[in-house]
Design an enzyme around this catalytic site. Structure first.
Site, PDB file in Angstrom:
ATOM      1  CD  GLU A  44      -1.251  -5.611   5.598  1.00  0.00           C
ATOM      2  OE1 GLU A  44      -0.376  -6.810   4.518  1.00  0.00           O
ATOM      3  OE2 GLU A  44      -1.148  -5.022   5.639  1.00  0.00           O
ATOM      4  CG  HIS A  88      -3.682  -3.808   3.167  1.00  0.00           C
ATOM      5  ND1 HIS A  88      -2.431  -3.059   3.937  1.00  0.00           N
ATOM      6  CD2 HIS A  88      -4.731  -1.876   2.813  1.00  0.00           C
ATOM      7  CE1 HIS A  88      -2.466  -1.772   4.166  1.00  0.00           C
ATOM      8  NE2 HIS A  88      -3.690  -1.279   3.556  1.00  0.00           N
ATOM      9  CB  CYS A 138      -0.878  -0.158   1.281  1.00  0.00           C
ATOM     10  SG  CYS A 138      -2.371   1.091   0.740  1.00  0.00           S
TER      11      CYS A 138
END
Ligand code: GLN
Length: 548
Positions: free
Chosen positions: A523, A521, A382
């Protein structure tokens, strides 16, 4: 009629006892008994969602597929249950009150006086019951905060009322407390638990199960004492010992018989859980051979909780590669040219995570240069991807004044900018965006499709052409500069399906072993049982790099 049964989880004595982890672990064992499970978190604070809260204070904002900005406990839930969470899984007091006030303004209460009981508690009950469905066996509901907090009261009152409404065997209360060990007298102390349960019973809630957080397993006599004073079954008091490895918690709960007791109290089908994947996970995470060290160059490095999912995702990447991942959190504000070598030499990978605002950006750009020039595996997420692009524009493409509109609204080369009108691929609507209007909800949030370029490293890593990843940002890459940068070797490897938004960038393998950035993102979608491909491959590259 739904068949969903509810487990309400409350906490006492202290905060930070790991209520989220306990709830997620109970969910995980129930799921491995073949049940369909979901979890909800009720947060007593007045922010409408955690989206506007400072990560320094509150930790990470976890983003769901449907674009909700939620409490980081939802990340635990999703990782432990492997079930996607959504807006429905997190309610704050602010959101509840907001709904009540909106109804009041619309005249929906027909002129009646609007009060905490029943209007607010009804709204809370409706939020809880919205989870119920014919496809869901068990819903865990975690009430945030600690019993005794003023702001938790409406939530506790709501779950008190629900037990009766749901009928026998359809709900139960789990209370998590602290059972300290006093080394001077050599014994566990049950008094704080007794007080906490007394408080809970004062509100009208009699816990069915008590889980005591402790350093050593609770001996039978202390369990008996807690059972007696707190009016619960003797076999309904469990220990939750501090473990080195958080993946052990479901296994420990199973050994203690937590799921067995829940199954009896809720009349769930008797079935042995299949915990083999959890056992394997613990085994793998305890037999890691090598290690890699990843520098995380960010702003919120003081509070590790700010990068919770990132930390987890990197660790998952380590598990599949058989290596332990060490983290070096570097405050980018302190990273200056002179100290670069000192901090970054010896790192096997460098990662710049998401972030907001211009503080510390110079340090991040220096870290990109270092990684690019020394060919250290580099992952930009990001804001991290935006930094990669700015750095590349300045240092390689000669656009020395390139910047993000976020950091310098007047810069001549806004390579990262705010699109004034923006096409929402999910709703099909054209939106006019004004980042300066309202702090909540002006971002591109939630899962969006992304098409990967044939032959790119990204496509190779994912093994797919079309992926869905979660976003949380306002600014985008400015396509005006695409040609100029690609001529100098930056590869644009992921796009929104209409080709309008750049979602991934990378360098060719001949130029750099691993230099990948994504506007989303990843994650948030990495699970211990299914590590995310980008983290898996980043750690693979770091491992290779560490072996020289
Ligand atoms: N601040 C940047 C933006 O809003 C990046 C956000 C992020 O990293 N999550 O576009």
């Amino acid at each position: 009629m739904h068949k969903t049964k509810f487990i309400f989880v409350t906490g006492g004595v202290l905060s930070s006892l790991g209520k989220g982890l306990a709830a997620a672990s109970i969910g995980a064992i129930l799921k491995s008994r073949g049940l369909k499970v979901s979890i909800q978190k009720l947060d007593p604070y007045l922010n409408v969602d955690p989206g506007t809260m400072n990560p320094f204070q509150h930790g990470e904002v976890y983003v769901t597929d449907d674009g909700a900005e939620t409490d980081l406990d939802l990340g635990h839930y999703e990782r432990y249950l492997g079930v996607p969470m959504g807006r429905i899984n997190n309610y704050t007091a602010g959101r509840i009150y907001n709904q009540v006030i909106a109804k009041e303004r619309r005249g929906e209460y027909l002129g009646g006086t609007v009060q905490v009981i029943p209007q607010v508690t009804d709204e809370i009950k409706a939020a809880i019951l919205s989870l119920a469905s014919p496809n869901l066996d068990v819903a865990l509901v975690e009430v945030g905060g600690t019993v005794g907090d003023i702001e938790s009261l409406p939530f506790l009152e709501a779950i008190r009322q629900l037990k009766k409404e749901l009928g026998p065997f359809n709900s139960l209360y789990v209370h998590l407390t602290l059972v300290p060990y006093l080394s001077t007298s050599g014994e566990h102390k049950s008094k704080p638990t007794q007080h906490s349960v007394k408080e809970l019973r004062g509100i009208g809630i009699q816990p069915d199960i008590i889980i005591g957080r402790c350093e050593e397993p609770l001996p039978a006599d202390i369990k008996r004492k807690i059972a007696l004073f707190c009016n619960v079954d003797e076999d309904a008091v469990f220990s939750s010992v501090t473990v080195k490895n958080i993946y052990e918690v479901p296994l420990r709960f199973y050994e203690e018989g937590v799921d067995q007791k829940i199954a009896i109290l809720l009349q769930l089908p008797a079935q042995n859980p299949n915990l083999t994947p959890w056992r394997r996970l613990v085994q793998v995470s305890e037999s890691l051979q090598g290690q890699v060290t990843i520098a995380i160059v960010g702003k919120y490095v003081e509070l590790k909780e700010s990068y919770k999912s990132l930390h987890e995702a990197l660790a998952h990447g380590g598990l599949v590669n058989g290596v332990r991942v060490n983290f070096l959190y570097l405050n980018s504000e302190e990273l200056i040219e002179k100290s670069l070598e000192k901090h970054l030499r010896g790192m096997d990978g460098i990662l710049i995570p998401g972030g907001f605002g211009m503080r510390g950006v110079d340090g991040k750009l220096l870290a990109v240069t270092y990684a690019r020039e020394y060919k250290v595996p580099f992952f930009g997420i990001c804001l991290g991807m935006q930094c990669m692009v700015i750095e590349f524009a300045r240092k390689v493409a000669g656009l020395s004044l390139a910047n993000s509109e976020e950091f310098d609204p007047d810069c001549p080369d806004k390579i990262i900018y705010l699109m004034s009108t923006w096409y929402d691929h999910r709703s099909g609507r054209q939106e006019v965006r004004d980042a300066h209007s309202d702090l909540g909800g002006t971002m591109r949030l939630g899962a969006y499709p992304c098409r990967l370029e044939r032959g790119s490293l990204a496509q190779h890593i994912y093994g797919q052409d079309l992926i869905h990843e979660r976003h949380r940002h306002r600014f985008e890459f400015n396509n005006k500069y695409m040609q100029q940068l690609s001529e100098r070797g930056l590869v644009f490897s992921g796009f929104s399906p209409d080709g309008q938004l750049v979602e991934m960038v990378e360098l060719k393998l001949k130029d750099h072993p691993w230099f990948v950035g994504c506007q989303f993102h990843p994650e948030f979608k990495s699970y211990p049982m299914a590590p995310h491909p980008l983290f898996r491959d980043f750690i693979r590259a770091a491992k290779e790099y560490s072996r020289g």
